[in-house]
Write an enzyme that holds these catalytic residues in place. Structure first.
Site, PDB file in Angstrom:
ATOM      1  N   LYS A   1       0.843  -1.202   0.000  1.00 60.16           N
ATOM      2  CA  LYS A   1       0.000   0.000   0.000  1.00 60.16           C
ATOM      3  C   LYS A   1       0.876   1.249   0.000  1.00 60.16           C
ATOM      4  CE  LYS A   1      -3.727  -2.017   2.771  1.00 60.16           C
ATOM      5  NZ  LYS A   1      -5.034  -2.153   2.176  1.00 60.16           N
TER       6      LYS A   1
ATOM      7  N   HIS B   1     -14.941  -3.315   8.212  1.00 61.87           N
ATOM      8  CA  HIS B   1     -14.169  -2.910   7.034  1.00 61.87           C
ATOM      9  C   HIS B   1     -14.202  -3.948   5.923  1.00 61.87           C
ATOM     10  CE1 HIS B   1     -12.954   0.543   9.212  1.00 61.87           C
ATOM     11  NE2 HIS B   1     -12.330  -0.151  10.133  1.00 61.87           N
TER      12      HIS B   1
ATOM     13  N   GLU C   1      -2.844   7.093   7.963  1.00 61.46           N
ATOM     14  CA  GLU C   1      -3.724   7.963   7.180  1.00 61.46           C
ATOM     15  C   GLU C   1      -4.603   8.763   8.120  1.00 61.46           C
ATOM     16  OE1 GLU C   1      -6.117   5.551   4.586  1.00 61.46           O
ATOM     17  OE2 GLU C   1      -4.417   5.037   3.313  1.00 61.46           O
TER      18      GLU C   1
ATOM     19  N   ARG D   1      -6.722  -7.727  -9.709  1.00 61.84           N
ATOM     20  CA  ARG D   1      -7.441  -8.978 -10.009  1.00 61.84           C
ATOM     21  C   ARG D   1      -8.908  -8.636 -10.236  1.00 61.84           C
ATOM     22  NH1 ARG D   1     -10.270  -8.948  -5.289  1.00 61.84           N
ATOM     23  NH2 ARG D   1      -9.128  -8.147  -3.515  1.00 61.84           N
TER      24      ARG D   1
HETATM   25  P1  ADP Z   1      -7.884  -3.801   3.315  1.00 62.84           P
HETATM   26  O1  ADP Z   1      -6.915  -3.888   2.159  1.00 62.84           O
HETATM   27  O2  ADP Z   1      -7.334  -4.397   4.580  1.00 62.84           O
HETATM   28  O3  ADP Z   1      -9.250  -4.259   2.966  1.00 62.84           O
HETATM   29  P2  ADP Z   1      -8.408  -1.001   2.746  1.00 62.84           P
HETATM   30  O4  ADP Z   1      -7.275  -0.042   2.687  1.00 62.84           O
HETATM   31  O5  ADP Z   1      -8.946  -1.484   1.443  1.00 62.84           O
HETATM   32  O6  ADP Z   1      -7.982  -2.244   3.663  1.00 62.84           O
HETATM   33  O7  ADP Z   1      -9.581  -0.378   3.586  1.00 62.84           O
HETATM   34  C1  ADP Z   1     -10.723  -1.135   3.923  1.00 62.84           C
HETATM   35  C2  ADP Z   1     -11.839  -0.240   4.432  1.00 62.84           C
HETATM   36  O8  ADP Z   1     -11.410   0.509   5.559  1.00 62.84           O
HETATM   37  C3  ADP Z   1     -12.336   0.806   3.445  1.00 62.84           C
HETATM   38  O9  ADP Z   1     -13.291   0.292   2.565  1.00 62.84           O
HETATM   39  C4  ADP Z   1     -12.910   1.855   4.380  1.00 62.84           C
HETATM   40  O10 ADP Z   1     -14.192   1.455   4.838  1.00 62.84           O
HETATM   41  C5  ADP Z   1     -11.993   1.805   5.573  1.00 62.84           C
HETATM   42  N1  ADP Z   1     -10.919   2.827   5.465  1.00 62.84           N
HETATM   43  C6  ADP Z   1      -9.728   2.705   4.837  1.00 62.84           C
HETATM   44  N2  ADP Z   1      -9.002   3.832   4.927  1.00 62.84           N
HETATM   45  C7  ADP Z   1      -9.730   4.697   5.649  1.00 62.84           C
HETATM   46  C8  ADP Z   1      -9.520   6.061   6.118  1.00 62.84           C
HETATM   47  N3  ADP Z   1      -8.401   6.729   5.866  1.00 62.84           N
HETATM   48  N4  ADP Z   1     -10.503   6.652   6.840  1.00 62.84           N
HETATM   49  C9  ADP Z   1     -11.640   5.985   7.120  1.00 62.84           C
HETATM   50  N5  ADP Z   1     -11.896   4.717   6.732  1.00 62.84           N
HETATM   51  C10 ADP Z   1     -10.955   4.080   6.003  1.00 62.84           C
END
Ligand code: ADP
Length: 665
Positions: free
Chosen positions: A116, A235, A200, A291
């Site tokens: 990431k 999430h 973040e 993917r």
């Molecule tokens: P993973 O790869 O573990 O699934 P992601 O980076 O795709 O993690 O994030 C998964 C979820 O977490 C997102 O869909 C969102 O709901 C929440 N999320 C991610 N980043 C943030 C953020 N900066 N602020 C608030 N919610 C977040």
């Protein structure tokens, strides 16, 4: 185009890929672990190869075994599906080395997006907006804490190698940062073998909106619009839809362009998804998934395209079938993920046999992608998804109506599942209004535990009809088997000399009295209520379907008949009624606080205590893992560990005693 492909996956996605391959006249090879020898994807394929024992590490994650199966079976290409090895650059490279086409992006693009932090650096260079944050190389606690302070609380710590929500921690205040960092690092190290993190700004009301991308090997890149995946639990996505409600055309275009820029920046080829987080009219890059996504079907429904066909064509060297300008969105599609899990128990996966399964009728409006049939087992080793239900209609209100009605036709018996939660979301005015943020489910916990409703009168009537019919059938069988088949005393159908044949029917706590009616059926009485019931098995589906009449109303219901219980399915709800046997002992579980048992079959991931340790109530003792989920067992009371029967890596079965705790007096 390929003549034969191997699908390096299982379940619904393996079946879904095979459907398109078969339509295109491409032969399909399945792979399977010992747990899946009789699985649907194995039955669907032209041939299937065993790749190892049940644990994914020894089968679906064993790159060498899969490449060997592909070579031996004469496949020309390998489709990885999603999950498992789909984002593993080494696997993609191993396929190429063996002379196989990997149906996915080049290994370098997978690697570039795999971290990431590295992906964010790349996106920043490509001019794609990022959530304010820190994704630098320095990982010492002081640098990270200073970065968090600069970003401003609340912040989100994420595992750089992350996925599936693992290694993620929200931190509200500076004083909690150190502990949260340690937790995120520990989880990241154990899940990904990499404890690097990024930070973040934590957005408090974000929407998750992602763009479906496609690129070919001739420099063509386009997007197939967006999907809104904001209905999430822990999430993870539960419901996805396309298009995103209320997304302004200018923002859609800007997000599409940013996603295309992201693809170009890494020399992307194939299907991919760029995930954005959206708040207050701004969008920020989150990550790119290299993917096909679980939720690709909603994009297919609104564009009329088959994305697996696109993947096969692009992998075979063809150009993208369409230009961006030829793509149009039509109508609205929603996908609901059906899981064998219990929303009321923190989404604990449910393991067991799918004893009863009835799906809504498939049509132009209703699509079901599944990898299981009635009688299949949902086991500990893989994701507990049962199916994806995808609906389409001309507009969003129509699609929600279709969703509600298809869910009402679904019947799943034998396993706890999230049907009630999906129905509750489909019926919620907040969901109908559209544009919810990712906190929707957390803000509406009542959706997870629907109130216990009284058993409807019709269900009681139906259950009584089933019990009475089963008794009559048993009596007829007993009489036929006896020496004197016409002797009324030999029957057990309630016949009594000179009296109407009265029978009692026990349904859970309710006792009803039934007496036969001259015209067939029974008159049932229960407290001050009385009803006339009739009907019987539907010959078309003798095992489960019943036609039931209660007073003037008639309808068909399904029933799952067990030795001491009856489950009646009606309108998308399941009513479980105990059939008490007065001779059977009580079924209370032993709830001895001193013995801590595995609630489900699982693998022991961590043992946090040793025999002889003093522990306090609520202290974490063991971490189990089942179906991609971690589960912490805690001490129910203060005490001392008298015995410890768990070791890391051990497979434990449901109810197995793991820790004996001697409570302090
Ligand atoms: P993973 O790869 O573990 O699934 P992601 O980076 O795709 O993690 O994030 C998964 C979820 O977490 C997102 O869909 C969102 O709901 C929440 N999320 C991610 N980043 C943030 C953020 N900066 N602020 C608030 N919610 C977040």
């Amino acid at each position: 185009m390929f003549r034969k492909i191997l699908i390096a996956n299982r379940g619904e996605i393996a079946c879904r890929v095979m459907r398109t391959a078969q339509r295109l006249g491409i032969a399909t090879i399945a792979v399977y672990s010992d747990a899946d020898a009789d699985a649907l994807h194995v039955a669907m394929a032209d041939a299937a190869w065993r790749i190892g024992p049940a644990p994914a590490r020894q089968s679906y994650l064993d790159a060498a075994a899969i490449v060997a199966a592909a070579v031996a079976s004469g496949a020309e290409a390998v489709h990885p599906g999603y999950g498992f090895l789909s984002e593993n650059a080494d696997f993609a490279a191993a396929c190429a080395e063996a002379g196989l086409v990997f149906i996915g992006p080049p290994p370098a693009a997978i690697r570039a997006m795999g971290s990431k932090a590295a992906a964010k650096t790349l996106m920043q260079q490509a001019g794609v907006p990022l959530v304010p944050g820190y994704h630098g190389a320095a990982q010492d606690a002081a640098t990270l804490a200073a970065a968090a302070a600069k970003i401003g609380y609340p912040v989100l710590i994420k595992a750089s190698a992350g996925g599936g929500g693992k290694g993620m921690r929200i931190v509200e205040r500076a004083e909690n940062f150190a502990a949260a960092l340690a937790g995120a690092r520990g989880e990241a190290a154990s899940a990904f073998g990499d404890d690097r993190v990024l930070i973040e700004k934590y957005l408090t009301r974000p929407r998750h909106i992602e763009i479906q991308l496609f690129a070919d090997s001739h420099g063509g890149v386009l997007h197939l619009f967006e999907r809104d995946c904001s209905i999430q639990r822990r999430h993870q996505k539960v419901i996805e839809e396309a298009p995103a409600p209320g997304l302004a055309p200018a923002m859609r275009a800007a997000m599409g362009e940013a996603a295309v820029a992201a693809a170009r920046a890494v020399g992307y080829i194939g299907a991919g998804t760029v995930e954005f987080i959206v708040e207050d009219g701004a969008f920020y890059f989150m990550e790119m998934n290299t993917r096909l996504q679980v939720e690709h079907a909603v994009s297919e429904m609104i564009t009329g395209q088959d994305l697996v066909e696109w993947q096969l064509r692009v992998a075979a060297g063809e150009a993208l079938p369409l230009d961006q300008s030829a793509l149009r969105m039509r109508g609205h599609a929603i996908e609901a993920r059906l899981y064998a899990e219990d929303p009321a128990r923190d989404f604990l996966p449910s393991i067991g046999t799918l004893r009863h399964l009835r799906e809504p009728a498939v049509s132009a409006h209703v699509r079901i992608d599944t990898g299981v049939r009635a009688g299949d087992r949902i086991g500990i080793h893989y994701d507990p998804m049962i199916a994806k239900l995808i609906v389409w209609d001309a507009d969003r209100a129509g699609a929600i109506r279709r969703l509600a009605s298809a869910l009402a036709q679904y019947e799943i018996g034998g396993l706890r599942n999230n049907l009630a939660l999906l129905r509750a979301i489909a019926a919620h005015p907040g969901f109908a209004a559209g544009g919810v943020d990712t906190g929707f489910l957390a803000r509406h916990p009542a959706l997870l535990t629907p109130p216990e409703a009284a058993v409807p009168r019709f269900v009681l009537g139906a259950a009584a009809l089933i019990v009475l019919t089963l008794r009559a059938e048993a009596a007829a069988r007993a009489a036929a088997a006896s020496a004197d088949p016409h002797n009324p005393w030999a029957g057990s159908d309630g016949w009594r000399l000179n009296l109407p044949a009265m029978q009692s029917v026990w349904l859970g706590e309710t006792i009803l009295t039934a007496s036969p009616l001259a015209a067939g059926g029974w008159r049932l009485s229960h407290a001050a209520d009385a009803m006339e019931i009739g009907g019987g098995r539907l010959s078309s589906d003798a095992d489960t379907a019943w036609r039931v009449r209660v007073d003037g109303a008639q309808r068909t219901v399904s029933a799952l008949i067990e030795p001491a219980a009856l489950e009646v399915f009606m309108d998308g709800e399941a009513w479980r009624l105990r059939l008490p046997d007065p001779l059977a002992p009580g079924d209370e579980r032993i709830t001895d606080g001193g013995r801590i048992c595995a609630p489900i079959p699982a693998t022991v991931r961590r043992v946090l205590v040793a025999a002889g340790d003093a522990v306090t109530r609520g202290q974490a003792l063991l971490v189990l893992e089942a179906m991609k989920m971690e589960l912490t067992l805690t001490a129910p009371t203060d005490g001392t560990i008298a015995a410890l029967r768990a070791v890391v890596g051990q497979l434990v079965s449901e109810g197995e005693e793991l820790v004996e705790l001697e409570a302090v007096a």
